[in-house]
Design a protein around this motif. Structure first.
Motif, PDB file in Angstrom:
ATOM      1  N   ILE A 209      30.860  -4.538  24.269  1.00 18.72           N
ATOM      2  CA  ILE A 209      32.312  -4.519  24.317  1.00 18.72           C
ATOM      3  C   ILE A 209      32.741  -4.944  23.030  1.00 18.72           C
ATOM      4  O   ILE A 209      32.454  -6.204  22.613  1.00 18.72           O
ATOM      5  CB  ILE A 209      32.672  -5.574  25.230  1.00 18.72           C
ATOM      6  N   MET A 210      33.465  -4.194  22.325  1.00 16.29           N
ATOM      7  CA  MET A 210      33.917  -4.547  20.970  1.00 16.29           C
ATOM      8  C   MET A 210      35.405  -4.166  20.855  1.00 16.29           C
ATOM      9  O   MET A 210      35.839  -2.975  20.614  1.00 16.29           O
ATOM     10  CB  MET A 210      33.172  -3.344  19.877  1.00 16.29           C
ATOM     11  N   PRO A 211      36.077  -5.075  21.167  1.00 16.21           N
ATOM     12  CA  PRO A 211      37.559  -5.055  21.370  1.00 16.21           C
ATOM     13  C   PRO A 211      38.172  -4.078  19.866  1.00 16.21           C
ATOM     14  O   PRO A 211      38.975  -3.330  20.214  1.00 16.21           O
ATOM     15  CB  PRO A 211      38.149  -6.423  21.275  1.00 16.21           C
ATOM     16  N   PHE A 212      38.060  -4.717  18.657  1.00 16.63           N
ATOM     17  CA  PHE A 212      38.255  -3.862  17.584  1.00 16.63           C
ATOM     18  C   PHE A 212      37.165  -3.019  17.289  1.00 16.63           C
ATOM     19  O   PHE A 212      36.139  -3.598  16.794  1.00 16.63           O
ATOM     20  CB  PHE A 212      38.623  -4.954  16.541  1.00 16.63           C
ATOM     21  N   LEU A 213      37.527  -1.767  17.299  1.00 15.96           N
ATOM     22  CA  LEU A 213      36.282  -0.867  17.213  1.00 15.96           C
ATOM     23  C   LEU A 213      35.843  -0.996  15.512  1.00 15.96           C
ATOM     24  O   LEU A 213      36.635  -0.561  14.856  1.00 15.96           O
ATOM     25  CB  LEU A 213      36.789   0.569  17.472  1.00 15.96           C
ATOM     26  N   TYR A 214      34.722  -1.314  15.225  1.00 16.24           N
ATOM     27  CA  TYR A 214      34.211  -1.231  13.787  1.00 16.24           C
ATOM     28  C   TYR A 214      34.461  -0.032  13.114  1.00 16.24           C
ATOM     29  O   TYR A 214      34.096   1.092  13.637  1.00 16.24           O
ATOM     30  CB  TYR A 214      32.704  -1.487  13.857  1.00 16.24           C
ATOM     31  N   GLU A 215      35.037  -0.135  11.822  1.00 15.41           N
ATOM     32  CA  GLU A 215      35.404   0.924  11.157  1.00 15.41           C
ATOM     33  C   GLU A 215      36.323   1.934  11.787  1.00 15.41           C
ATOM     34  O   GLU A 215      36.380   3.274  11.269  1.00 15.41           O
ATOM     35  CB  GLU A 215      34.280   1.604  10.429  1.00 15.41           C
ATOM     36  N   SER A 216      36.955   1.589  12.782  1.00 13.13           N
ATOM     37  CA  SER A 216      37.817   2.713  13.465  1.00 13.13           C
ATOM     38  C   SER A 216      38.913   3.142  12.586  1.00 13.13           C
ATOM     39  O   SER A 216      39.623   4.307  13.050  1.00 13.13           O
ATOM     40  CB  SER A 216      38.529   2.041  14.774  1.00 13.13           C
ATOM     41  N   ARG A 217      39.360   2.784  11.481  1.00  5.09           N
ATOM     42  CA  ARG A 217      40.609   3.224  10.701  1.00  5.09           C
ATOM     43  C   ARG A 217      39.844   4.214   9.814  1.00  5.09           C
ATOM     44  O   ARG A 217      40.689   4.995   9.055  1.00  5.09           O
ATOM     45  CB  ARG A 217      40.964   2.012   9.822  1.00  5.09           C
TER      46      ARG A 217
END
Length: 398
Positions: free
Chosen positions: A138-146
Motif C-alpha cells: 500500500i503506497m499512497p503516493f505512487l513512487y515516481e508516478s510523475r
C-alpha cells in the motif's frame, strides 16, 4: 458501506492467510490507526467459524509486525522482520514522501528522499524471503508516478519500480489517485488499484462547512489542468454540478527548471460568478498552479474557493497559502493524511484534514478475506447518501 454488511460479506469467505500489517516508520501514525480499526472490528465480529483452523489467529491485540531498518555508519542499511511471517497475508504500508525522517551518513544528517523510502520497502520485502502467502504493497503516493511517460531520452522510473516490486514477489499494489493510472500497463498480470478519495473529500467539506448550496446555481467543480479532467468530471456528475477546466498555455521555445514555463491559464466552462468553487487535483506540490487558478477564478467573480487535493506536499512551505487565504483568494484547503503533514499545517484554521485510515482498514480487511473491493472503489452511493443527509439537515435547520 454499513459495517454490518461489510462483516456479513467478509465472513462468507475464509481469510487468504493470517493478517499481517507492516507499516514502515514513514507512515507509522496512519498504520497505527488502521491497526486499531482492524482489531476493533475483528473483536466485535461474531461468527460460527471462530474455532475453525482457517480462522486461527483471526482475533489479535495487534496485526502490526515488528520490523527494523538499522543503518551502518556509511548510510547503508538492512531490513529485518522480528517475527515469523510464514503463510501470512502481508500488507506493507510506506509513505515515500515523508521527508521529516532523517538518518546519519558519516556523521552528517540526511533527510530521507523518496528513493530512500522505496529502498527500505524493498529491504522489508527481501527480508520476507518469499515465506509470506501473499504480499500487498500500500503506497499512497505512487513512487515516481510523475515520471510516467517518455517525452525524450528519459527514464521510465515508475514502470521500472512497478516491475521491480512484482519481480520481488509483490502480488498487489494499492495506491491512491495515481498521477496517470495507465502506468499499470507495466505490470498487466498483477493487481494494481488506484483508489479515489472522493467520498472522504466531500465528507470533510460537508462536516466543516454548513452553508453550502449543492446545486448548479451555487456551486461548480473545476479541474486546474487537462490531465485531471476525469477526476473533476466524476465529482461533478456525482454531485450533479457543472464542471469547468483550465488549460495551461506554455512557452515551448524555452525550458525553465526542466519544463516549459506557463504563459497563461485559459478557462473553458460556464460562468463561475457568485458560485462556490471546488478546484480538485491529485496533488499540491509547490502550490503555484492552484493559486494561479484561484486568482483566475476570482477575476471571474467566483465566491468561496475550496482547494482540494489527495496529496498536500507543500514543497515550498505554507506562506503562499497563508497569504492567499488572507487575501481572500482561497477559503479552505482540503487534503488527506496519506502523506506526511507538518504540525504547522494541522494548526491552520483554513485546513481540512481527511482521515483515510478507516478506508484503508476496510480495503485490507476485505482483501484479506479474498472478497471484491469494487464497491469500495466506487463511492457513488455513499456520496449520494451523504449529500442527501446534508440537505435534509439544512432544511430542518431552516
Amino acid at each position: 458501506m454499513q459495517q454490518t454488511q461489510h462483516d456479513e460479506r467478509n465472513l462468507e469467505t475464509i481469510p487468504a492467510g493470517s493478517l499481517g500489517l507492516i507499516s514502515l516508520e514513514s507512515c507509522r501514525e496512519i498504520g497505527e490507526k488502521v491497526d486499531r480499526y482492524l482489531v476493533k472490528w475483528r473483536y466485535t465480529r461474531e461468527h460460527e467459524h471462530e474455532d475453525n483452523i482457517a480462522f486461527k489467529g483471526y482475533q489479535r491485540d495487534t496485526y502490526r509486525l515488528g520490523v527494523s531498518i538499522p543503518r551502518f555508519g556509511t548510510g547503508e542499511a538492512k531490513g529485518s522482520i522480528k517475527e515469523s511471517v510464514r503463510g501470512y497475508d502481508l500488507f506493507i504500508m510506506v509513505d515515500i514522501t515523508n521527508y521529516s525522517m532523517t538518518y546519519s551518513v558519516c556523521g552528517h544528517t540526511n533527510h530521507m528522499s523518496p528513493d530512500d523510502h522505496y529502498q527500505d520497502l524493498k529491504r522489508v520485502i527481501a527480508a520476507v524471503g518469499g515465506k509470506a502467502r501473499r504480499i500487498t504493497v500500500i503506497m499512497p503516493f505512487l513512487y515516481e508516478s510523475r515520471q510516467h511517460k517518455r517525452t525524450g531520452r528519459e527514464s521510465l522510473d515508475c514502470a521500472i519500480a512497478l516491475q521491480e516490486l512484482t519481480h520481488m514477489g509483490v502480488d498487489n499494489i494499492i495506491t491512491f489517485d495515481a498521477h496517470d493510472p495507465r502506468v499499470q500497463n507495466a505490470i498487466p498480470l498483477n493487481g494494481f488499484e488506484t483508489v479515489p478519495p472522493s467520498y472522504q473529500f466531500i465528507k470533510g467539506i460537508l462536516r466543516n462547512v454548513k452553508d453550502l448550496r449543492i446545486d448548479n446555481e451555487h456551486m461548480m467543480i473545476i479541474s486546474p489542468d487537462e490531465g485531471g479532467t476525469n477526476r473533476a468530471v466524476y465529482l461533478a456528475n456525482v454531485l450533479g454540478l457543472d464542471m469547468g477546466m483550465f488549460y495551461k498555455r506554455r512557452d515551448y521555445s524555452r525550458i525553465v527548471d526542466g519544463r516549459n514555463p506557463i504563459v497563461a491559464h485559459e478557462f473553458l466552462g460556464s460562468s463561475v460568478e457568485g458560485k462556490d468553487v471546488i478546484i480538485i487535483d491529485d496533488m499540491i506540490s509547490s502550490g503555484d498552479s492552484m493559486i494561479d487558478v484561484a486568482t483566475e477564478l476570482k477575476k471571474r467573480k467566483a465566491n468561496r474557493i475550496f482547494v482540494v487535493a489527495t496529496f498536500g506536499l507543500f514543497t515550498n512551505g505554507l506562506s503562499k497559502f497563508d497569504k492567499a487565504v488572507e487575501d481572500g483568494l482561497i477559503y479552505k484547503v482540503v487534503t488527506t493524511n496519506l502523506t506526511y503533514q507538518t504540525p504547522e499545517l494541522l494548526k491552520r484554521d483554513y485546513y481540512i484534514n481527511c482521515d483515510m485510515s478507516k478506508y484503508i482498514a476496510y480495503i485490507i480487511d476485505t482483501l484479506n478475506h479474498d472478497t471484491s473491493i469494487s464497491d469500495l472503489l466506487d463511492p457513488y452511493e455513499r456520496i449520494e447518501t451523504l449529500v442527501k443527509r446534508y440537505k435534509e439537515a439544512q432544511e430542518q435547520a431552516e
